[in-house]
Motif scaffolding. Structure first.
Motif, PDB file in Angstrom:
ATOM      1  N   VAL A   1     -95.666 -20.717 -58.113  1.00 37.24           N
ATOM      2  CA  VAL A   1     -96.276 -19.899 -57.067  1.00 37.24           C
ATOM      3  C   VAL A   1     -97.230 -20.800 -56.294  1.00 37.24           C
ATOM      4  O   VAL A   1     -98.174 -21.353 -56.872  1.00 37.24           O
ATOM      5  CB  VAL A   1     -97.041 -18.699 -57.654  1.00 37.24           C
ATOM      6  N   VAL A   2     -96.975 -20.977 -55.010  1.00 32.59           N
ATOM      7  CA  VAL A   2     -97.808 -21.824 -54.164  1.00 32.59           C
ATOM      8  C   VAL A   2     -98.741 -20.927 -53.359  1.00 32.59           C
ATOM      9  O   VAL A   2     -98.285 -20.032 -52.637  1.00 32.59           O
ATOM     10  CB  VAL A   2     -96.958 -22.694 -53.219  1.00 32.59           C
TER      11      VAL A   2
ATOM     12  N   VAL B   1     -89.401 -20.668 -56.061  1.00 30.14           N
ATOM     13  CA  VAL B   1     -90.749 -20.799 -55.499  1.00 30.14           C
ATOM     14  C   VAL B   1     -91.153 -19.521 -54.782  1.00 30.14           C
ATOM     15  O   VAL B   1     -90.347 -18.909 -54.060  1.00 30.14           O
ATOM     16  CB  VAL B   1     -90.813 -21.987 -54.512  1.00 30.14           C
ATOM     17  N   ALA B   2     -92.415 -19.129 -54.976  1.00 32.57           N
ATOM     18  CA  ALA B   2     -93.048 -18.087 -54.168  1.00 32.57           C
ATOM     19  C   ALA B   2     -94.182 -18.732 -53.382  1.00 32.57           C
ATOM     20  O   ALA B   2     -94.955 -19.520 -53.936  1.00 32.57           O
ATOM     21  CB  ALA B   2     -93.588 -16.967 -55.047  1.00 32.57           C
ATOM     22  N   LEU B   3     -94.283 -18.415 -52.103  1.00 35.48           N
ATOM     23  CA  LEU B   3     -95.325 -18.958 -51.230  1.00 35.48           C
ATOM     24  C   LEU B   3     -96.149 -17.808 -50.669  1.00 35.48           C
ATOM     25  O   LEU B   3     -95.602 -16.894 -50.039  1.00 35.48           O
ATOM     26  CB  LEU B   3     -94.699 -19.766 -50.090  1.00 35.48           C
TER      27      LEU B   3
ATOM     28  N   SER C   1    -100.512 -17.830 -65.600  1.00 30.66           N
ATOM     29  CA  SER C   1     -99.135 -17.330 -65.574  1.00 30.66           C
ATOM     30  C   SER C   1     -98.795 -16.610 -64.274  1.00 30.66           C
ATOM     31  O   SER C   1     -97.782 -15.930 -64.196  1.00 30.66           O
ATOM     32  CB  SER C   1     -98.903 -16.375 -66.749  1.00 30.66           C
ATOM     33  N   GLY C   2     -99.649 -16.759 -63.257  1.00 31.00           N
ATOM     34  CA  GLY C   2     -99.343 -16.117 -61.993  1.00 31.00           C
ATOM     35  C   GLY C   2    -100.596 -15.814 -61.202  1.00 31.00           C
ATOM     36  O   GLY C   2    -101.681 -16.344 -61.477  1.00 31.00           O
ATOM     37  N   VAL C   3    -100.440 -14.924 -60.229  1.00 30.45           N
ATOM     38  CA  VAL C   3    -101.491 -14.639 -59.257  1.00 30.45           C
ATOM     39  C   VAL C   3    -101.649 -13.134 -59.095  1.00 30.45           C
ATOM     40  O   VAL C   3    -100.656 -12.396 -59.035  1.00 30.45           O
ATOM     41  CB  VAL C   3    -101.136 -15.272 -57.890  1.00 30.45           C
TER      42      VAL C   3
ATOM     43  N   VAL D   1     -98.835 -22.388 -61.132  1.00 27.23           N
ATOM     44  CA  VAL D   1     -99.487 -21.962 -59.892  1.00 27.23           C
ATOM     45  C   VAL D   1    -100.071 -23.203 -59.229  1.00 27.23           C
ATOM     46  O   VAL D   1    -100.791 -23.980 -59.875  1.00 27.23           O
ATOM     47  CB  VAL D   1    -100.598 -20.925 -60.154  1.00 27.23           C
ATOM     48  N   ILE D   2     -99.735 -23.399 -57.960  1.00 28.80           N
ATOM     49  CA  ILE D   2    -100.261 -24.537 -57.196  1.00 28.80           C
ATOM     50  C   ILE D   2    -101.235 -23.994 -56.165  1.00 28.80           C
ATOM     51  O   ILE D   2    -100.859 -23.234 -55.267  1.00 28.80           O
ATOM     52  CB  ILE D   2     -99.139 -25.344 -56.511  1.00 28.80           C
TER      53      ILE D   2
END
Length: 533
Positions: free
Chosen positions: A16-17, A38-40, A207-209, A227-228
């Motif tokens: 997740v970016v 990828v999720a942006l 593990s995520g956002v 997560v980036i």
């Protein structure tokens, strides 16, 4: 390009970016081309904030070589060449002309030797590049030719000029949209106006956002193995809010560029103020003056004060005394925050020399990386470094992808394509081969003296995730990219959007006011012009 929030909440992604500026976009691209899911997420619109602020130039490392860094120069050369391969339609060759004088370093002989050395370091600058974008050798000229090329500087003491070539990026915003289109076509999920409010954790690992849809107020989770954090000036704020150690000496320097209602010259011109070079760069029918770095701040949302803008303009007058620069010529103020540390000898921050790719396993927070940088040209290289690290963390095989053109950039000869599309030059320069997707109706300009058409606005809404009038006028079309287009043009664009999106009269008025506020924020009050109509 579909804003599919259901998919964001339903799937678990490899990465997740957070952040849809140039560093986040290139990071998402680097991961997607390596086969990552990828999720942006972008809290505003793609390529806003700092990524909106630039001289619109793609550098080849001249300054890095001046500082003696061969490795950095080579990186600039490679990345400039890569962009010419990835999005050639968005670039044009730009000569840079800087004056020489009787100076220990900036004299004509020293500059001639330096440029020869630079050309040797950049000998492969045209390797694999479309012939239309080949960069000529650098050279120096005598005082008479220098005055003809750069008549805006003080001729007193002028001994000649040094000339080299870089690229101008016609539209950084269109590059951003090409990147979003490319990654979504490759399977990524992307959404603007989605804010990362916090981090999810499972078994002491990120593990995520925790996400918030700023359009509806709905909260949801986006899960990912990594997560980036590439949220630019908000990166440190996100880390601190999650209890992750932050270097309190870190902050930002406020970078400024002024879009001026000044006739563009054929070349980018350099001039000296306070011992440093400023540049006056031609851009469309205007010029851009920059770049200055004003102050050191630690918050993510400062705006330039009139004193900052006046200081840059004064420096511009000193560098280009024959340009006739004055406050009334300012059409837009581009500003952005770049990572910096406080400098003891000055109130200005010292820009970081290296991009940041931080694996927070070192801070006891596995599953999280932070990516931040200073240079627009080398953002892709930083993204590749981050992708290498993600590959190692997730145990993926290392298979560096080959360069492939971005969406809309698959040409078999750029010059030939332009010839075949005669009469479509402006569309090709912005959309590349995708200009054929523009709706056939609405090809007439929306207002007198305006190039933008209804078809471009409709395309932005239907195919490019434009949700607001600001998205369309500032980051999808040229309408307000160089300043206020006039009230008639703004109303015409709003009318097209209202009909397509079903806005009420009140909603349409609110959208127009939002653009007015954004343009007012970008333009200092003393030089703001009243829109026509």
């Amino acid at each position: 390009m579909i804003r599919n929030l259901a998919r964001l909440s339903d799937e678990t992604f490899d990465a997740v970016v957070i952040g849809g500026g140039i560093y986040g976009l290139w990071t998402a691209h680097a991961l997607t081309t390596r086969g990552f899911s990828v999720a942006l997420l972008e809290r505003r619109d793609f390529s806003g904030a700092t990524s909106f602020n630039s001289l619109k130039t793609v550098h080849g490392g001249i300054r890095a070589l001046q500082h003696g860094s061969f490795a950095d120069t080579r990186q600039f050369v490679r990345e400039r060449r890569a962009l010419a391969t990835l999005a050639p339609h968005l670039l044009r060759v730009m000569p840079f002309v800087v004056p020489t004088a009787r100076h220990p370093v900036r004299n004509r002989t020293a500059m001639r030797v330096f440029l020869r050395a630079y050309d040797a370091v950049a000998a492969d600058r045209n390797h694999g590049v479309d012939p239309a974008l080949h960069l000529p050798p650098s050279y120096t000229v005598g005082p008479r030719a220098a005055r003809a090329l750069n008549p805006l500087v003080d001729p007193d003491g002028l001994t000649g000029a040094a000339v080299w070539h870089d690229y101008q990026l016609h539209s950084p915003e269109r590059l951003a949209i090409a990147l979003v289109r490319t990654i979504t076509e490759a399977g990524a999920a992307a959404a603007n106006y989605v804010e990362a409010r916090g981090l999810l954790k499972h078994a002491d690992r990120v593990s995520g956002v925790q996400a918030l849809d700023l359009r509806t107020g709905a909260s949801f989770d986006v899960r990912g193995r990594l997560v980036i954090n590439a949220s630019g000036p908000w990166a440190w704020q996100l880390l601190a809010s999650c209890g992750i150690p932050v270097d309190r000496s870190s902050g930002f320097s406020l970078a400024l560029n002024l879009v001026l209602d000044h006739p563009p010259r054929p070349h980018a011109l350099g001039g000296v103020s306070k011992g440093r070079f400023l540049f006056l760069v031609p851009w469309r029918d205007r010029s851009i003056l920059g770049t200055s770095h004003e102050g050191f701040v630690q918050g993510p949302d400062p705006s330039p004060v009139p004193a900052d803008i006046s200081a840059l303009l004064r420096d511009g007058v000193e560098a280009f005394p024959h340009a006739g620069l004055n406050p009334a010529s300012i059409r837009l103020v581009h500003r952005g925050l770049l990572p910096a540390r406080p400098a003891a000898a000055t109130a200005h921050g010292a820009l970081l020399k290296r991009s940041i790719v931080r694996d927070h396993r070192a801070d006891g927070v596995p599953g999280l990386l932070t990516v931040a940088g200073v240079r627009y040209t080398t953002a892709r290289a930083t993204a590749q470094q981050a992708a290498d690290l993600c590959t190692e963390i997730l145990g993926r095989p290392v298979t560096p992808p080959a360069l492939a053109p971005l969406a809309g950039a698959a040409f078999n000869g750029l010059a030939l394509y332009r010839q075949q599309g005669q009469g479509q030059d402006r569309f090709v320069a912005r959309y590349g081969t995708l200009h054929t997707e523009l709706p056939a109706d609405g090809r007439d300009p929306i207002a007198p003296d305006i190039d933008v058409t209804s078809s471009e606005i409709l395309y932005a809404i239907r195919r490019e995730m434009a949700l607001t009038l600001s998205d369309v006028t500032l980051r999808r079309t040229d309408l307000a990219a160089g300043g206020h287009p006039g009230a008639d043009a703004l109303r015409a664009a709003a009318s097209v959007m209202a009909a397509e999106c079903g806005w009420t009269t009140g909603q349409t008025a609110d959208e127009i006011q939002a653009v007015e506020r954004e343009l007012t924020l970008e333009t200092p009050a003393p030089s703001a012009r009243k829109p026509s109509g």
